[in-house]
Scaffold this motif. Structure first.
Motif, mmCIF file in Angstrom:
data_model
loop_
_atom_site.group_PDB
_atom_site.id
_atom_site.type_symbol
_atom_site.label_atom_id
_atom_site.label_comp_id
_atom_site.label_asym_id
_atom_site.label_seq_id
_atom_site.Cartn_x
_atom_site.Cartn_y
_atom_site.Cartn_z
ATOM 1 N N THR A 228 0.737 -1.155 -0.029
ATOM 2 C CA THR A 228 -0.102 -0.020 -0.152
ATOM 3 C C THR A 228 0.776 1.119 -0.096
ATOM 4 O OG1 THR A 228 -1.804 -1.163 1.105
ATOM 5 C CG2 THR A 228 -1.979 1.187 1.090
ATOM 6 N N THR A 229 1.899 1.310 1.018
ATOM 7 C CA THR A 229 2.871 2.469 0.987
ATOM 8 C C THR A 229 3.613 2.673 -0.245
ATOM 9 O OG1 THR A 229 3.179 2.017 3.393
ATOM 10 C CG2 THR A 229 4.538 3.574 2.190
ATOM 11 N N ALA A 230 4.079 1.682 -0.807
ATOM 12 C CA ALA A 230 4.856 1.652 -2.039
ATOM 13 C C ALA A 230 4.071 2.070 -3.268
ATOM 14 C CB ALA A 230 5.748 0.355 -2.512
ATOM 15 N N GLU A 231 2.839 1.819 -3.477
ATOM 16 C CA GLU A 231 1.887 1.899 -4.651
ATOM 17 C C GLU A 231 1.024 3.133 -4.409
ATOM 18 O OE1 GLU A 231 2.251 0.373 -7.602
ATOM 19 O OE2 GLU A 231 4.052 -0.467 -6.737
ATOM 20 N N TRP A 232 1.000 3.802 -3.411
ATOM 21 C CA TRP A 232 0.225 4.720 -2.845
ATOM 22 C C TRP A 232 -0.157 5.803 -3.950
ATOM 23 C CZ3 TRP A 232 -3.154 4.460 1.250
ATOM 24 C CH2 TRP A 232 -3.933 5.751 1.742
ATOM 25 N N ASN A 233 0.700 6.198 -4.392
ATOM 26 C CA ASN A 233 0.954 7.538 -5.521
ATOM 27 C C ASN A 233 1.115 6.820 -7.032
ATOM 28 O OD1 ASN A 233 0.555 9.406 -3.609
ATOM 29 N ND2 ASN A 233 2.562 9.581 -2.729
ATOM 30 N N ASN A 234 1.349 5.615 -7.225
ATOM 31 C CA ASN A 234 1.331 5.255 -8.568
ATOM 32 C C ASN A 234 -0.063 5.192 -9.208
ATOM 33 O OD1 ASN A 234 2.093 3.669 -11.036
ATOM 34 N ND2 ASN A 234 2.860 2.214 -9.873
ATOM 35 N N GLU B 151 -0.654 4.192 -12.054
ATOM 36 C CA GLU B 151 -1.186 3.191 -12.740
ATOM 37 C C GLU B 151 -1.533 1.824 -11.854
ATOM 38 O OE1 GLU B 151 -1.181 3.044 -16.153
ATOM 39 O OE2 GLU B 151 -0.191 5.081 -15.934
ATOM 40 N N THR B 152 -1.600 2.045 -10.526
ATOM 41 C CA THR B 152 -2.035 0.892 -9.678
ATOM 42 C C THR B 152 -3.079 1.613 -8.622
ATOM 43 O OG1 THR B 152 -0.142 1.115 -8.391
ATOM 44 C CG2 THR B 152 -0.163 -0.404 -9.743
ATOM 45 N N LEU B 153 -2.545 1.894 -7.540
ATOM 46 C CA LEU B 153 -3.531 2.709 -6.294
ATOM 47 C C LEU B 153 -3.598 3.995 -6.420
ATOM 48 C CD1 LEU B 153 -2.227 0.586 -3.110
ATOM 49 C CD2 LEU B 153 -3.742 -0.113 -4.956
ATOM 50 N N GLY B 154 -2.824 4.680 -7.299
ATOM 51 C CA GLY B 154 -2.953 6.314 -7.397
ATOM 52 C C GLY B 154 -4.273 6.755 -7.822
ATOM 53 N N GLY B 155 -5.203 5.911 -8.423
ATOM 54 C CA GLY B 155 -6.461 6.447 -8.998
ATOM 55 C C GLY B 155 -7.606 6.329 -8.107
ATOM 56 N N PHE B 156 -7.087 5.332 -6.899
ATOM 57 C CA PHE B 156 -8.286 5.190 -6.123
ATOM 58 C C PHE B 156 -8.470 6.440 -4.719
ATOM 59 C CE2 PHE B 156 -7.097 0.754 -7.052
ATOM 60 C CZ PHE B 156 -8.217 0.765 -8.165
ATOM 61 N N GLY C 92 -5.039 -2.409 -1.330
ATOM 62 C CA GLY C 92 -3.511 -2.860 -0.579
ATOM 63 C C GLY C 92 -3.827 -3.935 0.438
ATOM 64 N N LEU C 93 -4.798 -4.127 1.011
ATOM 65 C CA LEU C 93 -4.775 -5.310 1.827
ATOM 66 C C LEU C 93 -5.092 -6.543 0.905
ATOM 67 C CD1 LEU C 93 -5.259 -6.527 4.496
ATOM 68 C CD2 LEU C 93 -7.594 -5.827 4.297
ATOM 69 N N PHE C 94 -5.792 -6.476 -0.079
ATOM 70 C CA PHE C 94 -6.105 -7.568 -1.055
ATOM 71 C C PHE C 94 -4.845 -7.906 -1.651
ATOM 72 C CE2 PHE C 94 -7.332 -8.863 -5.351
ATOM 73 C CZ PHE C 94 -8.260 -9.712 -5.060
ATOM 74 N N HIS C 95 -3.914 -7.104 -2.161
ATOM 75 C CA HIS C 95 -2.670 -7.579 -2.875
ATOM 76 C C HIS C 95 -1.693 -8.027 -1.737
ATOM 77 C CE1 HIS C 95 -3.178 -6.923 -7.084
ATOM 78 N NE2 HIS C 95 -4.060 -6.045 -6.837
ATOM 79 N N GLY C 96 -1.813 -7.541 -0.316
ATOM 80 C CA GLY C 96 -0.978 -8.181 0.577
ATOM 81 C C GLY C 96 -1.243 -9.809 0.899
ATOM 82 N N ASP D 45 -3.143 -3.655 -12.312
ATOM 83 C CA ASP D 45 -2.142 -4.177 -13.176
ATOM 84 C C ASP D 45 -0.817 -4.582 -12.581
ATOM 85 O OD1 ASP D 45 -0.791 -5.209 -15.305
ATOM 86 O OD2 ASP D 45 -0.968 -3.181 -16.398
ATOM 87 N N VAL D 46 -0.715 -5.954 -12.189
ATOM 88 C CA VAL D 46 0.726 -6.200 -11.624
ATOM 89 C C VAL D 46 1.878 -5.690 -12.467
ATOM 90 C CG1 VAL D 46 2.105 -8.087 -10.749
ATOM 91 C CG2 VAL D 46 -0.264 -8.277 -10.382
ATOM 92 N N GLY D 47 1.787 -5.761 -13.693
ATOM 93 C CA GLY D 47 2.881 -5.327 -14.547
ATOM 94 C C GLY D 47 3.147 -3.959 -14.454
ATOM 95 N N GLU D 48 2.667 -2.985 -13.857
ATOM 96 C CA GLU D 48 2.609 -1.424 -13.447
ATOM 97 C C GLU D 48 3.181 -1.338 -12.307
ATOM 98 O OE1 GLU D 48 2.811 0.372 -15.823
ATOM 99 O OE2 GLU D 48 1.807 -0.691 -17.638
ATOM 100 N N MET D 49 3.424 -2.261 -11.330
ATOM 101 C CA MET D 49 3.896 -2.014 -9.920
ATOM 102 C C MET D 49 5.352 -1.516 -9.967
ATOM 103 S SD MET D 49 2.050 -5.143 -7.683
ATOM 104 C CE MET D 49 0.244 -4.922 -7.124
ATOM 105 N N GLU D 50 5.734 -1.047 -9.079
ATOM 106 C CA GLU D 50 7.127 -0.577 -8.682
ATOM 107 C C GLU D 50 7.959 -1.707 -8.659
ATOM 108 O OE1 GLU D 50 7.873 2.510 -9.108
ATOM 109 O OE2 GLU D 50 6.041 3.746 -8.726
ATOM 110 N N SER D 51 9.269 -1.473 -8.958
ATOM 111 C CA SER D 51 10.247 -2.720 -8.739
ATOM 112 C C SER D 51 10.215 -3.177 -7.337
ATOM 113 C CB SER D 51 11.635 -1.990 -9.205
ATOM 114 O OG SER D 51 11.749 -2.027 -10.629
#
Length: 210
Positions: A11-17, A19-24, A33-37, A49-55
């Motif tokens: 959740t923290t890493a993708e919060w502002n992405n 392409e993933t969580l940033g639009g929510f 974030g809980l779901f993907h954890g 989209d898992v392919g758009e997650m940060e490294s």
């Protein structure tokens, strides 16, 4: 602990992405974030989209997938019990204790060796498959490593490259899925059944470690 750590880090890493969580909204980010954890160690579903997650997020997913779920369950990976057992072994070694204890019980040395064998052979299988996939596909190492561990742990998540790895890549991933599904539990069972005593012991030697 794994569920909490995975959810918080992802959740923290993708919060502002974007392409993933940033639009929510905040609620959507927390839920996703809980779901993907939880998904890397259980069902393998995805809501973004898992392919758009940060490294870094992909690496966290790799770790969670490799550990997997509970022993004797349907989830893949080396299993939580194996991972926790090695953590207790390391903790005991750091404290300088002659034996390993967990939750008021002593852990036999035989079980410790079984856990170590399962983990090291699993790491070896993942590394060999990753090298093979890097040699036969044009994709980046984080993408290939994710696909390999997902196959080994029979998770089902993908960065989106599975369809493009070619017949040789599909064969490698298929072999990994078979190995990951039957390998760890079969290996652990075989090691447990091969317990035997030695008729003699060789002189003790202390090789340099580290």
């Amino acid at each position: 602990m794994l569920l909490l750590i995975g959810a918080v880090v992802i959740t923290t890493a993708e919060w502002n992405n974007p392409e993933t969580l940033g639009g929510f909204g905040v609620g959507g980010k927390l839920l996703a974030g809980l779901f993907h954890g939880a998904m890397p160690r259980t069902a393998g579903f995805n809501s973004v989209d898992v392919g758009e997650m940060e490294s870094g997020t992909l690496l966290v997913n790799d770790i969670l997938m490799f550990i997997g779920g509970g022993s004797a369950g349907t989830a893949g990976g080396i299993k939580v019990t194996t991972f926790a057992l090695l953590a207790f072994v390391i903790y005991s070694e750091i404290k300088g204790e002659p034996s390993t204890h967990a939750f008021g019980r002593k852990v036999p040395a035989l079980v410790q060796r079984q856990a170590l064998t399962v983990v090291l052979l699993s790491v070896g299988a993942v590394m060999l498959a990753t090298l093979a996939m890097l040699a036969i596909t044009p994709f980046r190492v984080e993408q290939v490593l994710f696909e390999v561990i997902s196959a080994f742990a029979t998770v089902g998540l993908s960065t989106g490259i599975t369809a493009d790895v070619g017949p040789a890549g599909h064969l490698v991933l298929s072999l990994l899925m078979f190995l990951g599904r039957v390998g760890p539990i079969t290996l652990a069972s075989a090691l447990a059944l091969r317990d035997r005593s030695r008729r003699y012991e060789l002189p003790e030697e202390r090789p340099i470690v580290g």
